[in-house]
Design a protein around this motif. Structure first.
Motif, PDB file in Angstrom:
ATOM      1  N   LEU A  30       0.841  -1.193   0.000  1.00 18.84           N
ATOM      2  CA  LEU A  30       0.000   0.000   0.000  1.00 18.84           C
ATOM      3  C   LEU A  30       0.876   1.243   0.000  1.00 18.84           C
ATOM      4  CD1 LEU A  30      -2.935   1.059   0.230  1.00 18.84           C
ATOM      5  CD2 LEU A  30      -2.606   1.096   2.698  1.00 18.84           C
ATOM      6  N   THR A  31       0.645   2.105  -0.961  1.00 20.83           N
ATOM      7  CA  THR A  31       1.338   3.393  -1.029  1.00 20.83           C
ATOM      8  C   THR A  31       0.341   4.478  -0.655  1.00 20.83           C
ATOM      9  OG1 THR A  31       0.737   3.720  -3.353  1.00 20.83           O
ATOM     10  CG2 THR A  31       2.832   2.581  -2.907  1.00 20.83           C
ATOM     11  N   PRO A  32       0.819   5.661  -0.268  1.00 17.14           N
ATOM     12  CA  PRO A  32      -0.119   6.751   0.030  1.00 17.14           C
ATOM     13  C   PRO A  32      -1.045   7.066  -1.148  1.00 17.14           C
ATOM     14  CG  PRO A  32       2.076   7.306   0.819  1.00 17.14           C
ATOM     15  CD  PRO A  32       2.199   6.032   0.035  1.00 17.14           C
ATOM     16  N   GLU A  33      -0.519   6.967  -2.370  1.00 17.80           N
ATOM     17  CA  GLU A  33      -1.339   7.238  -3.552  1.00 17.80           C
ATOM     18  C   GLU A  33      -2.448   6.202  -3.700  1.00 17.80           C
ATOM     19  OE1 GLU A  33       2.116   6.805  -3.831  1.00 17.80           O
ATOM     20  OE2 GLU A  33       2.549   8.954  -3.727  1.00 17.80           O
ATOM     21  N   LYS A  34      -2.077   4.912  -3.497  1.00 21.34           N
ATOM     22  CA  LYS A  34      -3.065   3.837  -3.617  1.00 21.34           C
ATOM     23  C   LYS A  34      -4.093   3.935  -2.493  1.00 21.34           C
ATOM     24  CE  LYS A  34      -4.385   0.289  -5.990  1.00 21.34           C
ATOM     25  NZ  LYS A  34      -4.871   0.488  -7.351  1.00 21.34           N
ATOM     26  N   ALA A  35      -3.654   4.311  -1.288  1.00 19.66           N
ATOM     27  CA  ALA A  35      -4.580   4.467  -0.160  1.00 19.66           C
ATOM     28  C   ALA A  35      -5.611   5.551  -0.480  1.00 19.66           C
ATOM     29  CB  ALA A  35      -3.815   4.808   1.105  1.00 19.66           C
ATOM     30  N   LYS A  36      -5.146   6.643  -1.061  1.00 16.24           N
ATOM     31  CA  LYS A  36      -6.056   7.742  -1.423  1.00 16.24           C
ATOM     32  C   LYS A  36      -7.033   7.282  -2.498  1.00 16.24           C
ATOM     33  CE  LYS A  36      -6.065  12.558  -2.858  1.00 16.24           C
ATOM     34  NZ  LYS A  36      -5.258  13.708  -3.293  1.00 16.24           N
ATOM     35  N   THR A  43      -2.257   3.167   6.358  1.00 19.44           N
ATOM     36  CA  THR A  43      -0.979   3.523   5.722  1.00 19.44           C
ATOM     37  C   THR A  43      -0.105   2.290   5.518  1.00 19.44           C
ATOM     38  OG1 THR A  43      -0.012   3.989   7.885  1.00 19.44           O
ATOM     39  CG2 THR A  43      -0.987   5.849   6.685  1.00 19.44           C
ATOM     40  N   GLU A  44      -0.529   1.150   6.075  1.00 21.90           N
ATOM     41  CA  GLU A  44       0.226  -0.091   5.935  1.00 21.90           C
ATOM     42  C   GLU A  44      -0.717  -1.220   5.571  1.00 21.90           C
ATOM     43  OE1 GLU A  44       1.897  -0.250   9.878  1.00 21.90           O
ATOM     44  OE2 GLU A  44       3.811   0.506   9.137  1.00 21.90           O
ATOM     45  N   GLY A  45      -0.165  -2.202   4.920  1.00 22.62           N
ATOM     46  CA  GLY A  45      -0.948  -3.358   4.505  1.00 22.62           C
ATOM     47  C   GLY A  45      -0.615  -3.701   3.072  1.00 22.62           C
ATOM     48  N   LEU A  46      -1.228  -4.741   2.595  1.00 21.72           N
ATOM     49  CA  LEU A  46      -1.012  -5.176   1.223  1.00 21.72           C
ATOM     50  C   LEU A  46      -2.332  -5.147   0.471  1.00 21.72           C
ATOM     51  CD1 LEU A  46       1.368  -8.198   1.875  1.00 21.72           C
ATOM     52  CD2 LEU A  46       1.994  -5.969   0.972  1.00 21.72           C
ATOM     53  N   VAL A  47      -2.312  -4.550  -0.703  1.00 24.61           N
ATOM     54  CA  VAL A  47      -3.502  -4.472  -1.538  1.00 24.61           C
ATOM     55  C   VAL A  47      -3.577  -5.749  -2.371  1.00 24.61           C
ATOM     56  CG1 VAL A  47      -4.689  -3.192  -3.362  1.00 24.61           C
ATOM     57  CG2 VAL A  47      -3.314  -1.969  -1.666  1.00 24.61           C
ATOM     58  N   VAL A  48      -4.740  -6.381  -2.376  1.00 22.96           N
ATOM     59  CA  VAL A  48      -4.960  -7.562  -3.197  1.00 22.96           C
ATOM     60  C   VAL A  48      -5.187  -7.093  -4.630  1.00 22.96           C
ATOM     61  CG1 VAL A  48      -6.445  -9.557  -3.624  1.00 22.96           C
ATOM     62  CG2 VAL A  48      -5.946  -8.857  -1.270  1.00 22.96           C
ATOM     63  N   ILE A  49      -4.279  -7.488  -5.518  1.00 22.43           N
ATOM     64  CA  ILE A  49      -4.412  -7.144  -6.928  1.00 22.43           C
ATOM     65  C   ILE A  49      -5.326  -8.152  -7.618  1.00 22.43           C
ATOM     66  CG2 ILE A  49      -3.161  -6.794  -9.100  1.00 22.43           C
ATOM     67  CD1 ILE A  49      -2.648  -4.692  -6.851  1.00 22.43           C
ATOM     68  N   SER A  50      -5.128  -9.432  -7.299  1.00 22.04           N
ATOM     69  CA  SER A  50      -5.983 -10.471  -7.864  1.00 22.04           C
ATOM     70  C   SER A  50      -5.904 -11.725  -7.012  1.00 22.04           C
ATOM     71  CB  SER A  50      -5.569 -10.791  -9.308  1.00 22.04           C
ATOM     72  OG  SER A  50      -4.280 -11.371  -9.321  1.00 22.04           O
ATOM     73  N   THR A  51      -6.871 -12.606  -7.224  1.00 20.90           N
ATOM     74  CA  THR A  51      -6.863 -13.922  -6.585  1.00 20.90           C
ATOM     75  C   THR A  51      -6.902 -14.969  -7.691  1.00 20.90           C
ATOM     76  OG1 THR A  51      -9.277 -13.958  -6.410  1.00 20.90           O
ATOM     77  CG2 THR A  51      -8.061 -13.138  -4.505  1.00 20.90           C
ATOM     78  N   ALA A  52      -6.163 -16.035  -7.515  1.00 20.26           N
ATOM     79  CA  ALA A  52      -6.126 -17.097  -8.522  1.00 20.26           C
ATOM     80  C   ALA A  52      -7.428 -17.893  -8.501  1.00 20.26           C
ATOM     81  CB  ALA A  52      -4.940 -18.022  -8.251  1.00 20.26           C
ATOM     82  N   VAL A  96      -6.679 -17.480   9.042  1.00 23.00           N
ATOM     83  CA  VAL A  96      -7.678 -16.431   9.203  1.00 23.00           C
ATOM     84  C   VAL A  96      -7.075 -15.152   8.635  1.00 23.00           C
ATOM     85  CG1 VAL A  96      -9.095 -15.118  10.806  1.00 23.00           C
ATOM     86  CG2 VAL A  96      -8.646 -17.551  11.241  1.00 23.00           C
ATOM     87  N   LEU A  97      -7.682 -14.664   7.564  1.00 19.65           N
ATOM     88  CA  LEU A  97      -7.202 -13.477   6.874  1.00 19.65           C
ATOM     89  C   LEU A  97      -8.038 -12.280   7.293  1.00 19.65           C
ATOM     90  CD1 LEU A  97      -7.042 -15.109   3.329  1.00 19.65           C
ATOM     91  CD2 LEU A  97      -5.237 -15.047   5.058  1.00 19.65           C
ATOM     92  N   LYS A  98      -7.396 -11.315   7.924  1.00 18.70           N
ATOM     93  CA  LYS A  98      -8.096 -10.087   8.288  1.00 18.70           C
ATOM     94  C   LYS A  98      -7.964  -9.132   7.111  1.00 18.70           C
ATOM     95  CE  LYS A  98      -8.503  -7.780  12.334  1.00 18.70           C
ATOM     96  NZ  LYS A  98      -7.988  -7.209  13.572  1.00 18.70           N
ATOM     97  N   VAL A  99      -9.103  -8.796   6.514  1.00 24.86           N
ATOM     98  CA  VAL A  99      -9.106  -7.910   5.357  1.00 24.86           C
ATOM     99  C   VAL A  99     -10.006  -6.712   5.601  1.00 24.86           C
ATOM    100  CG1 VAL A  99      -8.614  -9.772   3.710  1.00 24.86           C
ATOM    101  CG2 VAL A  99     -10.974  -9.154   4.183  1.00 24.86           C
ATOM    102  N   SER A 100      -9.670  -5.634   4.927  1.00 21.70           N
ATOM    103  CA  SER A 100     -10.497  -4.437   4.953  1.00 21.70           C
ATOM    104  C   SER A 100     -11.033  -4.230   3.544  1.00 21.70           C
ATOM    105  CB  SER A 100      -9.665  -3.233   5.385  1.00 21.70           C
ATOM    106  OG  SER A 100     -10.419  -2.051   5.274  1.00 21.70           O
ATOM    107  N   ARG A 101     -12.348  -4.063   3.459  1.00 21.06           N
ATOM    108  CA  ARG A 101     -13.007  -3.822   2.170  1.00 21.06           C
ATOM    109  C   ARG A 101     -13.928  -2.634   2.330  1.00 21.06           C
ATOM    110  NH1 ARG A 101     -16.045  -8.814   0.480  1.00 21.06           N
ATOM    111  NH2 ARG A 101     -13.916  -9.556   0.177  1.00 21.06           N
TER     112      ARG A 101
END
Length: 161
Positions: A30-36, A43-52, A96-101
């Motif tokens: 996660l970048t500040p631009e992507k967060a916006k 400000t931290e975490g990983l953005v899911v781009i895709s799932t197989a 257990v995956l904690k995700v924010s949507r």
């Protein structure tokens, strides 16, 4: 022999990776631009781009643009922390995956499989593709059979066993 040894070593590394637990996520830090862009305050975490397709993550309900925050309670802030969280897991474990949507946080449970198992089931490895035969062409459609020769046709199908 100089060329053969690196190839043998590469094959051994790929074989080891095939038995590691597989979640099936493409992630980006996660970048500040992507967060916006996503409208999140994190400000931290990983953005899911895709799932197989058919992956444990997709079957658990993880979707593109979700923000992965933790795995089994261990915070995931960057690639290194993601790899550290996955290191302790084995094939067959529940993660257990904690995700924010869209600002809502949820815990989704995925059962890990080996990459080899996933590939065999979902990529039809070592399984011949069925042949499709067109017995009769109905010429009343938008294109004639002649127009379609050489075209690529993609067929999606599900097999129930």
């Amino acid at each position: 022999m100089r060329i053969l040894l690196p190839l043998l070593l590469a094959g051994a590394v790929l074989a080891q990776d095939a038995d590691k637990p597989f979640l099936g996520l493409s992630l980006r830090e996660l970048t500040p631009e992507k967060a916006k862009e996503l409208g999140v305050e994190a400000t931290e975490g990983l953005v899911v781009i895709s799932t197989a397709m058919g992956s444990p993550a997709r079957l658990a309900g993880v979707m593109p643009l979700d923000l992965l925050l933790a795995i089994n309670g261990q915070e995931v802030k960057d690639k290194a922390s993601y790899l550290a969280a996955m290191e302790s897991l084995k094939t067959g474990d529940k993660a257990v995956l904690k995700v924010s949507r869209k600002g809502e946080v949820a815990d989704l449970t995925a059962t890990l499989v080996s990459k080899k198992t996933w590939e065999e089931e979902w990529l039809l490895v070592n399984h011949p593709m069925p042949e499709f035969v067109v017995d009769e062409w109905i010429g009343a459609g938008p294109a004639s059979e002649k127009d379609l020769r050489g075209s690529v046709v993609v067929l999606d199908f599900w097999t129930m066993t």
